[in-house]
Design a protein around this motif. Structure first.
Motif, PDB file in Angstrom:
ATOM      1  N   ILE A   1      35.826  45.711  30.619  1.00 38.91           N
ATOM      2  CA  ILE A   1      35.234  45.217  31.866  1.00 38.91           C
ATOM      3  C   ILE A   1      33.770  44.800  31.639  1.00 38.91           C
ATOM      4  N   LEU A   2      33.042  45.569  30.827  1.00 39.76           N
ATOM      5  CA  LEU A   2      31.644  45.208  30.538  1.00 39.76           C
ATOM      6  C   LEU A   2      31.570  43.831  29.874  1.00 39.76           C
ATOM      7  N   HIS A   3      32.514  43.540  28.986  1.00 43.40           N
ATOM      8  CA  HIS A   3      32.545  42.238  28.322  1.00 43.40           C
ATOM      9  C   HIS A   3      32.762  41.128  29.361  1.00 43.40           C
ATOM     10  N   GLU A   4      33.677  41.374  30.309  1.00 43.61           N
ATOM     11  CA  GLU A   4      33.934  40.395  31.389  1.00 43.61           C
ATOM     12  C   GLU A   4      32.677  40.206  32.254  1.00 43.61           C
ATOM     13  N   ARG A   5      32.000  41.330  32.569  1.00 47.39           N
ATOM     14  CA  ARG A   5      30.803  41.260  33.420  1.00 47.39           C
ATOM     15  C   ARG A   5      29.689  40.452  32.730  1.00 47.39           C
ATOM     16  N   GLN A   6      29.591  40.602  31.411  1.00 44.85           N
ATOM     17  CA  GLN A   6      28.562  39.861  30.680  1.00 44.85           C
ATOM     18  C   GLN A   6      28.835  38.350  30.765  1.00 44.85           C
ATOM     19  N   ILE A   7      30.110  37.984  30.628  1.00 46.17           N
ATOM     20  CA  ILE A   7      30.491  36.564  30.682  1.00 46.17           C
ATOM     21  C   ILE A   7      30.246  36.001  32.083  1.00 46.17           C
ATOM     22  N   THR A   8      30.609  36.792  33.111  1.00 51.64           N
ATOM     23  CA  THR A   8      30.502  36.308  34.497  1.00 51.64           C
ATOM     24  C   THR A   8      29.121  36.553  35.112  1.00 51.64           C
ATOM     25  N   GLN A   9      28.201  37.153  34.319  1.00 52.01           N
ATOM     26  CA  GLN A   9      26.830  37.400  34.774  1.00 52.01           C
ATOM     27  C   GLN A   9      26.788  38.240  36.045  1.00 52.01           C
ATOM     28  N   LEU A  10      27.413  39.411  35.945  1.00 52.13           N
ATOM     29  CA  LEU A  10      27.427  40.371  37.053  1.00 52.13           C
ATOM     30  C   LEU A  10      26.821  41.689  36.581  1.00 52.13           C
ATOM     31  N   PRO A  11      26.458  42.602  37.506  1.00 53.08           N
ATOM     32  CA  PRO A  11      25.888  43.889  37.091  1.00 53.08           C
ATOM     33  C   PRO A  11      26.788  44.583  36.067  1.00 53.08           C
ATOM     34  N   PRO A  12      26.236  45.267  35.058  1.00 52.25           N
ATOM     35  CA  PRO A  12      24.814  45.619  34.901  1.00 52.25           C
ATOM     36  C   PRO A  12      23.962  44.578  34.173  1.00 52.25           C
ATOM     37  N   TYR A  13      24.514  43.379  33.941  1.00 53.92           N
ATOM     38  CA  TYR A  13      23.762  42.352  33.206  1.00 53.92           C
ATOM     39  C   TYR A  13      22.880  41.512  34.118  1.00 53.92           C
ATOM     40  N   ARG A  14      23.109  41.574  35.423  1.00 52.66           N
ATOM     41  CA  ARG A  14      22.278  40.867  36.393  1.00 52.66           C
ATOM     42  C   ARG A  14      22.001  41.802  37.565  1.00 52.66           C
ATOM     43  N   HIS A  15      21.048  41.410  38.397  1.00 51.37           N
ATOM     44  CA  HIS A  15      20.679  42.208  39.577  1.00 51.37           C
ATOM     45  C   HIS A  15      21.135  41.464  40.832  1.00 51.37           C
ATOM     46  N   LEU A  16      21.778  42.214  41.740  1.00 46.49           N
ATOM     47  CA  LEU A  16      22.362  41.605  42.932  1.00 46.49           C
ATOM     48  C   LEU A  16      21.689  42.108  44.200  1.00 46.49           C
ATOM     49  N   ALA A  17      21.679  41.234  45.204  1.00 41.20           N
ATOM     50  CA  ALA A  17      21.331  41.646  46.574  1.00 41.20           C
ATOM     51  C   ALA A  17      22.226  40.852  47.516  1.00 41.20           C
ATOM     52  N   LEU A  18      22.606  41.478  48.623  1.00 43.91           N
ATOM     53  CA  LEU A  18      23.391  40.791  49.660  1.00 43.91           C
ATOM     54  C   LEU A  18      22.576  40.753  50.943  1.00 43.91           C
ATOM     55  N   VAL A  19      22.481  39.574  51.542  1.00 46.08           N
ATOM     56  CA  VAL A  19      21.963  39.489  52.912  1.00 46.08           C
ATOM     57  C   VAL A  19      23.208  39.405  53.786  1.00 46.08           C
ATOM     58  N   ARG A  20      23.395  40.395  54.653  1.00 50.64           N
ATOM     59  CA  ARG A  20      24.584  40.442  55.511  1.00 50.64           C
ATOM     60  C   ARG A  20      24.195  40.098  56.943  1.00 50.64           C
ATOM     61  N   ALA A  21      25.117  39.446  57.647  1.00 48.72           N
ATOM     62  CA  ALA A  21      24.893  39.164  59.073  1.00 48.72           C
ATOM     63  C   ALA A  21      26.219  39.288  59.798  1.00 48.72           C
ATOM     64  N   GLU A  22      26.177  39.833  61.009  1.00 47.41           N
ATOM     65  CA  GLU A  22      27.399  39.917  61.817  1.00 47.41           C
ATOM     66  C   GLU A  22      27.061  39.623  63.275  1.00 47.41           C
ATOM     67  N   SER A  23      28.035  38.981  63.942  1.00 46.48           N
ATOM     68  CA  SER A  23      27.807  38.590  65.332  1.00 46.48           C
ATOM     69  C   SER A  23      29.155  38.385  66.019  1.00 46.48           C
ATOM     70  N   LYS A  24      29.153  38.442  67.344  1.00 43.88           N
ATOM     71  CA  LYS A  24      30.396  38.197  68.088  1.00 43.88           C
ATOM     72  C   LYS A  24      30.804  36.728  68.007  1.00 43.88           C
ATOM     73  N   GLN A  25      29.842  35.858  67.657  1.00 49.88           N
ATOM     74  CA  GLN A  25      30.157  34.448  67.400  1.00 49.88           C
ATOM     75  C   GLN A  25      29.925  34.182  65.914  1.00 49.88           C
ATOM     76  N   ALA A  26      30.977  33.737  65.237  1.00 52.34           N
ATOM     77  CA  ALA A  26      30.879  33.505  63.792  1.00 52.34           C
ATOM     78  C   ALA A  26      29.757  32.523  63.470  1.00 52.34           C
ATOM     79  N   ILE A  27      29.578  31.503  64.309  1.00 51.88           N
ATOM     80  CA  ILE A  27      28.588  30.454  64.032  1.00 51.88           C
ATOM     81  C   ILE A  27      27.170  31.020  63.987  1.00 51.88           C
TER      82      ILE A  27
END
Length: 745
Positions: free
Chosen positions: A633-659
């Motif tokens: 899995i670590l080998h796959e993560r390195q190829i796909t540039q995902l943690p622990p090889y990169r740093h991630l953040a998510l900005v999340r938003a939710e509302s009663k109207q999707a738009i």
């Protein structure tokens, strides 16, 4: 522009429990505690202040003489709750650093570090502890009195041997408090309130002698340095004796007059860990977790702060316990997802433990049989000291793992015939069985046999789970509940039936198949009440042949000496997850469950029922073990540039109207791209719908930000958070920033 005040009119800069990334300035209260001026107040003091039309309890950041506000517009604080700081400078600085790193309002982060009663304005005063002692009449009884009531006799004997006992001592002796009350009513025992104090170490530190370490354990134990900061990964197969190394490392720490803080992932594990530590050590130990009432939690917190409790055991938020003499930090089952807070102040207790240990200059031990890939990567890169235990402790051997291909098999309510035969054989030999299924309830959904209607939740993109006790449909995502219909709402057919397997259904089936044996179900529903877990496991620890059936609650660190067979009903969950951590979690969960088998002298066996026995991840896990899977899995993560090889953040938003959620995140992306243009080492993905787009009547979207380096990501997020807070769109949605997210849903 800053406005200065005369030095005798200091201002108070206060962090309040509101979701705003700033602090607030107040004038000192009119009635200050006698003999104390505002300049004398230390950071960390709790202050009651007016805020809008309400009153809030805030934490003093500092006293100062300048403010961007005009003095005439400032309001006065109402009251200093206690001139002694509730949070010392070490914890205050840690919380403010964490608020900064995890992009959280400072007041919300500081609230997390405080027990509920302090947040409500109670002074931080330690209560006297009730102690049970013999009365003059009780002391006059001969040895061996009260034989007709064995528990009363046991309490009498314990009090004859020791001057006094507290509630924790009664729990350890397994004497219910009702027994103590009976002896109080008879005039043989009295209760005296004794103020706890930080005693010197007892002459006898240990109640029982340590176990001898194997050569492998000794080699790992010898590498721990107690005089400086270093992070150790104790990577040990299930049953390899990691807890014994913890206990002996704590013993070394206690001999230096220092305290130990141990974090475990689940409340269910806290009593078991507490009992193990109480059996070993002859000194005050406290537990901190959400199963305690507010007063018990505050008392434990204060005992740790004042150095009375020398070992503190707790779940995630116990990381913020004040320590008078910190000596060592230990995180057991460090891979567990529950160490990451999923709402509000979204901190990782595991990662923050490394920051705290570094600041305190003390060792941190991270223990796991299936380390998280981030931790394993740090160990392989040499950032952590890697301590490896490959053999099980004593004569125990690793369980034999058997893949059972169930394609084309006729299953009996989810069970293959080979699994049923193996369960019967194991019970016949007087041993215990653990059946694992990570779905609670009776069945995952309800279906109409005639038209194919499915019982979906009205508020989420999810199916309702069928529960039998009591009978109802339940959404485990938004908690919506409704009755089970007698007829299909779509075609009016009466042929509606539960589809799939849940723990309740497995319990019913197993009880029908093996009526002579007890079937014990362990999941969120059966362990909801206080002490329910301990009561359920009494029969298991008695050694009588029985069947344990349950969810991942059973996978975490439990020691079942007589379980020799583990049957995993559905080994395929996680293989096709849309979360990039799905395969890692599947491997961890399966091996943690498998590790419950054959932990002592008896050999263990594991049966994995699967429709995908030839899947490369399943084959790698079973044939070569977790570390080979992790490498893949670590080998796959390195190829796909995902943690622990990169740093991630998510900005999340939710509302009663999707738009509204989509508009907010599109604005967020434009703002972010102006600060940090997209490039190979810094990129954006989204806005995209969350894995479950609708939950609790709200549409959920997210923007993923991926960076090769941590610092530029942090700088951009800090500026972005302030801009988003000021944006008019922010008032139309619920939004958050999740740094180092563990759940991508």
């Amino acid at each position: 522009m800053n406005h200065s005040l005369p030095t005798d009119n200091m201002l108070l800069e206060i962090a309040l429990p509101v979701p705003l990334r700033r602090s607030f300035d107040y004038l000192p209260p009119i009635n200050m505690p006698s003999g104390i001026s505002p300049a004398d107040l230390q950071p960390g003091v709790l202050v009651r202040v007016p805020f809008g039309r309400q009153e809030l309890i805030g934490v003093l950041i500092r006293a100062k003489s300048e403010s961007p506000q005009e003095p005439g517009k400032l309001r006065a604080a109402l009251e200093i709750i206690d001139p002694r700081p509730a949070l010392d400078s070490e914890l205050l600085d840690l919380c403010l650093w964490a608020a900064d790193y995890y992009q959280c309002a400072p007041g919300e982060a500081l609230q997390t570090a405080l027990p509920v009663l302090l947040r409500q304005g109670e002074p931080a005063q330690l209560r006297g502890e009730p102690m049970f002692r013999l009365t003059t009449e009780g002391k006059g009884l001969p040895e061996g009195a009260l034989k007709r009531s064995p528990k009363q006799a046991a309490l009498l004997a314990a009090l004859q041997n020791r001057h006094q006992l507290n509630r924790g001592d009664l729990d350890q002796l397994e004497i219910p408090r009702t027994i103590a009350k009976s002896l109080i009513d008879k005039g043989l025992v009295t209760v005296v309130e004794v103020a706890p104090s930080a005693n010197t170490l007892p002459t006898q530190l240990l109640r029982e002698q340590p176990l001898s370490l194997s050569d492998e354990q000794q080699a790992a134990f010898a590498q721990i340095d107690y005089h400086q900061f270093k992070t150790y990964l104790l990577d040990g197969a299930t049953g390899s004796g990691k807890t014994e190394i913890y206990l002996q490392a704590i013993e070394q720490t206690l001999k230096q007059g220092k305290q130990a803080l141990v974090l475990v992932p689940e409340i269910g594990l806290t009593p078991q860990t507490l009992q193990r530590f109480q059996r070993r050590f002859n000194l005050p130990i406290v537990a901190l977790h959400s199963g305690l009432n507010d007063r018990e939690r505050l008392d434990a917190w204060l005992q740790a702060r004042d150095g009375i409790a020398q070992i503190i055991i707790g779940t995630r938020s116990a990381l913020f316990t004040p320590l008078k003499e910190p000596g060592i930090l230990i995180i057991d089952e460090e891979h567990d997802g529950s160490f990451k807070q999923q709402d509000g102040f979204r901190y990782s207790a595991r990662d923050l433990a490394a920051v705290r240990a570094h600041r305190l200059g003390i060792p941190l031990i991270l223990g796991s049989a299936t380390p998280s890939l981030e931790t394993l990567h740090n160990a392989l890169q040499g950032r952590y000291q890697y301590l490896r235990l490959k053999a099980r402790a004593g004569n125990a051997k690793p369980p034999e793992i058997q893949l059972l291909d169930i394609r084309g098999e006729i299953l009996h309510e989810g069970f293959a015939q080979a699994s049923i035969d193996a369960i019967g054989d194991t019970l016949g030999k007087g041993n215990q069985v653990l059946v694992f299924l990570n779905r609670r309830g009776y069945a995952p959904t309800l279906e109409c046999h005639d038209c194919g209607w499915l019982a979906n939740c009205n508020h989420c993109d999810a199916r309702m789970t069928v529960h039998q006790t009591p009978r109802h449909l339940h959404c485990h995502h938004c908690d919506h509940q409704r009755g089970i219909p007698k007829r299909c709402p779509n075609c009016n057919s009466s042929r509606i039936q539960p589809i799939g397997q849940g723990t309740e259904r497995s319990e019913v089936v197993l009880q029908q198949l093996f009526p002579a044996h007890k079937v014990i179900r362990v999941d969120r529903d059966s362990t909801r009440n206080k002490n329910a877990m301990q009561k359920l496991l009494v029969d298991v620890h008695s050694g009588e042949p029985c069947i344990l059936v349950g969810t991942q609650m059973l996978a975490k660190g439990h020691h079942f000496a007589d379980v020799t067979l583990v049957v995993i009903i559905d080994a395929d969950a996680g293989l096709f997850s849309t979360d990039f951590r799905g395969a890692e979690r599947m491997g961890q969960l399966l091996l943690q469950v498998a590790g419950r088998a054959g932990r002592e002298e008896k050999n263990g066996r594991v049966i994995l029922q699967s429709h995908h026995t030839d899947h490369p991840l399943v084959q790698t896990l079973v044939q070569q073990g977790y570390h080979a899977l992790a490498e893949l899995i670590l080998h796959e993560r390195q190829i796909t540039q995902l943690p622990p090889y990169r740093h991630l953040a998510l900005v999340r938003a939710e509302s009663k109207q999707a738009i509204a959620a989509v508009d907010f995140l599109q604005t967020a992306r434009k703002m972010a791209e102006q600060m940090q243009a997209p490039q190979p080492h810094f990129n954006y993905l989204g806005p995209l719908p969350a894995m479950m787009e609708k939950r609790g009547d709200r549409f959920r979207y997210q923007l993923q930000i991926n960076s090769a380096q941590r610092k530029p990501l942090q700088l951009m997020l800090t500026e972005l958070a302030l801009q988003l807070e000021a944006s008019p769109l922010a008032k139309r949605v619920r939004w958050s920033i999740d740094v180092d997210p563990q759940e991508m849903g």
